[in-house]
Every structure is written in C-alpha cells, then in structure tokens.
Design a protein around this motif. Structure first.
Motif, PDB file in Angstrom:
ATOM      1  N   ALA A  29       9.587  42.840   3.340  1.00 15.79           N
ATOM      2  CA  ALA A  29      10.378  44.065   3.509  1.00 15.79           C
ATOM      3  C   ALA A  29      11.826  43.652   3.743  1.00 15.79           C
ATOM      4  O   ALA A  29      12.112  42.853   4.629  1.00 15.79           O
ATOM      5  CB  ALA A  29       9.865  44.870   4.699  1.00 15.79           C
ATOM      6  N   SER A  30      12.731  44.175   2.941  1.00 17.07           N
ATOM      7  CA  SER A  30      14.160  43.865   3.073  1.00 17.07           C
ATOM      8  C   SER A  30      14.933  45.172   3.199  1.00 17.07           C
ATOM      9  O   SER A  30      14.772  46.080   2.386  1.00 17.07           O
ATOM     10  CB  SER A  30      14.669  43.111   1.845  1.00 17.07           C
ATOM     11  N   THR A  31      15.780  45.246   4.212  1.00 17.40           N
ATOM     12  CA  THR A  31      16.594  46.442   4.417  1.00 17.40           C
ATOM     13  C   THR A  31      17.969  46.226   3.805  1.00 17.40           C
ATOM     14  O   THR A  31      18.586  45.186   3.994  1.00 17.40           O
ATOM     15  CB  THR A  31      16.705  46.769   5.919  1.00 17.40           C
ATOM     16  N   LEU A  32      18.424  47.227   3.064  1.00 18.41           N
ATOM     17  CA  LEU A  32      19.704  47.172   2.369  1.00 18.41           C
ATOM     18  C   LEU A  32      20.587  48.318   2.832  1.00 18.41           C
ATOM     19  O   LEU A  32      20.102  49.419   3.078  1.00 18.41           O
ATOM     20  CB  LEU A  32      19.497  47.307   0.865  1.00 18.41           C
ATOM     21  N   SER A  33      21.879  48.064   2.916  1.00 18.55           N
ATOM     22  CA  SER A  33      22.860  49.107   3.202  1.00 18.55           C
ATOM     23  C   SER A  33      23.772  49.222   2.000  1.00 18.55           C
ATOM     24  O   SER A  33      24.269  48.215   1.489  1.00 18.55           O
ATOM     25  CB  SER A  33      23.680  48.760   4.440  1.00 18.55           C
ATOM     26  N   VAL A  34      23.995  50.436   1.546  1.00 16.77           N
ATOM     27  CA  VAL A  34      24.890  50.664   0.416  1.00 16.77           C
ATOM     28  C   VAL A  34      25.894  51.738   0.781  1.00 16.77           C
ATOM     29  O   VAL A  34      25.617  52.601   1.608  1.00 16.77           O
ATOM     30  CB  VAL A  34      24.117  51.068  -0.863  1.00 16.77           C
ATOM     31  N   GLY A  35      27.062  51.680   0.181  1.00 16.12           N
ATOM     32  CA  GLY A  35      28.087  52.697   0.413  1.00 16.12           C
ATOM     33  C   GLY A  35      29.155  52.218   1.377  1.00 16.12           C
ATOM     34  O   GLY A  35      29.081  51.145   1.962  1.00 16.12           O
ATOM     35  N   ALA A  36      30.183  53.043   1.526  1.00 19.36           N
ATOM     36  CA  ALA A  36      31.299  52.733   2.427  1.00 19.36           C
ATOM     37  C   ALA A  36      30.801  52.689   3.869  1.00 19.36           C
ATOM     38  O   ALA A  36      29.756  53.237   4.202  1.00 19.36           O
ATOM     39  CB  ALA A  36      32.385  53.785   2.271  1.00 19.36           C
ATOM     40  N   ALA A  37      31.556  52.053   4.724  1.00 23.44           N
ATOM     41  CA  ALA A  37      31.157  51.827   6.120  1.00 23.44           C
ATOM     42  C   ALA A  37      30.749  53.118   6.827  1.00 23.44           C
ATOM     43  O   ALA A  37      29.803  53.138   7.595  1.00 23.44           O
ATOM     44  CB  ALA A  37      32.280  51.133   6.878  1.00 23.44           C
ATOM     45  N   ARG A  38      31.462  54.189   6.595  1.00 23.44           N
ATOM     46  CA  ARG A  38      31.146  55.452   7.280  1.00 23.44           C
ATOM     47  C   ARG A  38      29.973  56.187   6.648  1.00 23.44           C
ATOM     48  O   ARG A  38      29.371  57.031   7.267  1.00 23.44           O
ATOM     49  CB  ARG A  38      32.348  56.379   7.258  1.00 23.44           C
ATOM     50  N   VAL A  45      13.243  47.946   1.042  1.00 26.12           N
ATOM     51  CA  VAL A  45      12.474  47.636  -0.150  1.00 26.12           C
ATOM     52  C   VAL A  45      11.241  46.862   0.289  1.00 26.12           C
ATOM     53  O   VAL A  45      11.361  45.776   0.860  1.00 26.12           O
ATOM     54  CB  VAL A  45      13.296  46.809  -1.163  1.00 26.12           C
ATOM     55  N   LEU A  46      10.083  47.439   0.053  1.00 25.30           N
ATOM     56  CA  LEU A  46       8.823  46.756   0.288  1.00 25.30           C
ATOM     57  C   LEU A  46       8.431  46.145  -1.053  1.00 25.30           C
ATOM     58  O   LEU A  46       8.307  46.876  -2.042  1.00 25.30           O
ATOM     59  CB  LEU A  46       7.749  47.742   0.752  1.00 25.30           C
ATOM     60  N   ALA A  47       8.290  44.836  -1.107  1.00 21.25           N
ATOM     61  CA  ALA A  47       8.066  44.181  -2.396  1.00 21.25           C
ATOM     62  C   ALA A  47       6.988  43.111  -2.309  1.00 21.25           C
ATOM     63  O   ALA A  47       6.896  42.383  -1.325  1.00 21.25           O
ATOM     64  CB  ALA A  47       9.366  43.550  -2.898  1.00 21.25           C
ATOM     65  N   ILE A  48       6.214  43.038  -3.369  1.00 24.66           N
ATOM     66  CA  ILE A  48       5.289  41.930  -3.579  1.00 24.66           C
ATOM     67  C   ILE A  48       5.848  41.164  -4.775  1.00 24.66           C
ATOM     68  O   ILE A  48       6.098  41.744  -5.839  1.00 24.66           O
ATOM     69  CB  ILE A  48       3.862  42.407  -3.859  1.00 24.66           C
ATOM     70  N   SER A  49       6.054  39.870  -4.576  1.00 23.52           N
ATOM     71  CA  SER A  49       6.656  39.033  -5.616  1.00 23.52           C
ATOM     72  C   SER A  49       5.786  37.822  -5.899  1.00 23.52           C
ATOM     73  O   SER A  49       5.104  37.308  -5.007  1.00 23.52           O
ATOM     74  CB  SER A  49       8.034  38.532  -5.165  1.00 23.52           C
ATOM     75  N   ILE A  50       5.838  37.354  -7.138  1.00 15.72           N
ATOM     76  CA  ILE A  50       5.254  36.064  -7.482  1.00 15.72           C
ATOM     77  C   ILE A  50       6.268  35.010  -7.077  1.00 15.72           C
ATOM     78  O   ILE A  50       7.463  35.147  -7.360  1.00 15.72           O
ATOM     79  CB  ILE A  50       4.963  35.959  -8.993  1.00 15.72           C
ATOM     80  N   VAL A  51       5.799  33.974  -6.420  1.00 14.39           N
ATOM     81  CA  VAL A  51       6.674  32.866  -6.053  1.00 14.39           C
ATOM     82  C   VAL A  51       6.505  31.800  -7.122  1.00 14.39           C
ATOM     83  O   VAL A  51       5.403  31.291  -7.342  1.00 14.39           O
ATOM     84  CB  VAL A  51       6.322  32.309  -4.663  1.00 14.39           C
ATOM     85  N   TYR A  52       7.597  31.483  -7.805  1.00 13.24           N
ATOM     86  CA  TYR A  52       7.560  30.507  -8.891  1.00 13.24           C
ATOM     87  C   TYR A  52       8.801  29.640  -8.826  1.00 13.24           C
ATOM     88  O   TYR A  52       9.918  30.159  -8.895  1.00 13.24           O
ATOM     89  CB  TYR A  52       7.474  31.215 -10.244  1.00 13.24           C
ATOM     90  N   VAL A  64      11.923  52.821   0.435  1.00 11.71           N
ATOM     91  CA  VAL A  64      11.805  53.888   1.424  1.00 11.71           C
ATOM     92  C   VAL A  64      13.118  54.011   2.192  1.00 11.71           C
ATOM     93  O   VAL A  64      13.887  53.053   2.286  1.00 11.71           O
ATOM     94  CB  VAL A  64      10.628  53.642   2.397  1.00 11.71           C
ATOM     95  N   GLU A  65      13.347  55.179   2.727  1.00 10.78           N
ATOM     96  CA  GLU A  65      14.528  55.400   3.557  1.00 10.78           C
ATOM     97  C   GLU A  65      14.322  54.642   4.871  1.00 10.78           C
ATOM     98  O   GLU A  65      13.319  54.831   5.559  1.00 10.78           O
ATOM     99  CB  GLU A  65      14.697  56.890   3.818  1.00 10.78           C
ATOM    100  N   THR A  96       1.745  35.170   1.103  1.00 10.93           N
ATOM    101  CA  THR A  96       2.541  34.861   2.287  1.00 10.93           C
ATOM    102  C   THR A  96       3.251  36.122   2.769  1.00 10.93           C
ATOM    103  O   THR A  96       3.649  36.972   1.980  1.00 10.93           O
ATOM    104  CB  THR A  96       3.586  33.762   2.005  1.00 10.93           C
ATOM    105  N   THR A  97       3.360  36.204   4.073  1.00  7.24           N
ATOM    106  CA  THR A  97       4.091  37.302   4.693  1.00  7.24           C
ATOM    107  C   THR A  97       4.834  36.728   5.886  1.00  7.24           C
ATOM    108  O   THR A  97       4.694  35.553   6.205  1.00  7.24           O
ATOM    109  CB  THR A  97       3.151  38.414   5.210  1.00  7.24           C
ATOM    110  N   ASP A  98       5.596  37.563   6.540  1.00  8.73           N
ATOM    111  CA  ASP A  98       6.190  37.142   7.805  1.00  8.73           C
ATOM    112  C   ASP A  98       5.270  37.624   8.916  1.00  8.73           C
ATOM    113  O   ASP A  98       4.057  37.665   8.750  1.00  8.73           O
ATOM    114  CB  ASP A  98       7.626  37.644   7.941  1.00  8.73           C
ATOM    115  N   ARG A  99       5.799  38.043   9.985  1.00  8.64           N
ATOM    116  CA  ARG A  99       4.986  38.447  11.133  1.00  8.64           C
ATOM    117  C   ARG A  99       4.072  39.636  10.849  1.00  8.64           C
ATOM    118  O   ARG A  99       3.214  39.971  11.653  1.00  8.64           O
ATOM    119  CB  ARG A  99       5.884  38.755  12.319  1.00  8.64           C
ATOM    120  N   GLY A 100       4.196  40.267   9.697  1.00  7.98           N
ATOM    121  CA  GLY A 100       3.364  41.413   9.368  1.00  7.98           C
ATOM    122  C   GLY A 100       1.879  41.116   9.345  1.00  7.98           C
ATOM    123  O   GLY A 100       1.056  42.019   9.456  1.00  7.98           O
TER     124      GLY A 100
END
Length: 121
Positions: A29-38, A45-52, A64-65, A96-100
C-alpha cells in the motif's frame, strides 16, 4: 480495469523462462499526494506486483481515498481473487508484504491461493 488483471498476469507468466516455475509477488500500500500544497488530494494505491529483477510490475491494483474511513480488507481480498486462479498450481509462489501479514485474514487469504506468505523484512 479489473478484468485485465488475470490476462496481464497470464501474459507475463507466458514470457517466463522455460521450466522456471517460481514467482515472487509483493502486496503493498502506497499513499500518494497530488495537487498544490493547499489542495492536496491523498490516495492510497493497494497493489499486487510481480517482483522481477529487483523491479515491481503491477498486475492488480485498487486506488482508494486515503482519508476515507473503512477497511482495506475487502479490496485486498478482491485483488487476490482476481489473480489467484491464474498462476498454475504447480508453481511456487511467495507473496511478500510488510507488517500487514500480522492480519490473520491476509495471511489466510494468501494460503487459500496455495501460495506462501512472507514478510519483506
């Protein structure tokens, strides 16, 4: 979009070296911020990825919000359901996951797929 997850994973597996029946997946799970500071909009983003070769290739995801209350559990379960029948049953899959993984339901979800849970730590 979710209807593309299994075909995407199938396509990547079809490119796998002959006789190689091992696969590493990462659930993150990675949290992203977009837009101007205010006017920031935060998404997770909850993602399952192949590690290669040290890179993650996203194969299933849900955005998700970040500030919206609620559990991610149904989203993770749905992501795994979209791909769990795609990998041949004779393959060794480590997830693999983190503490989840401390969440018993997530650990069990991975086992239900016939895969092997592991913390990335």
């Amino acid at each position: 979009m979710t209807s593309c997850f299994s075909p995407l994973l199938s396509w990547i597996i079809s490119l796998w070296p002959e006789g190689e029946k091992r696969l590493a997946l990462a659930a993150d799970a990675s949290t992203l911020s977009v837009g101007a500071a205010r006017r920031r909009h935060r998404f997770t983003v909850l993602a399952i990825s192949i590690v290669y070769r040290g890179c993650g290739i996203p194969i299933a995801w849900k955005i998700v919000e970040a500030t919206k209350p609620g559990s991610w559990k149904p989203h993770w379960k749905e992501l795994f359901r979209h791909i769990d029948k795609t990998v041949p049953t004779d393959w060794f899959v480590i997830v693999t996951t983190d503490r989840g993984l401390y969440a018993e339901w997530l650990y069990q979800q991975i086992l239900n797929c016939g895969w092997h849970p592991s913390t990335g730590v």
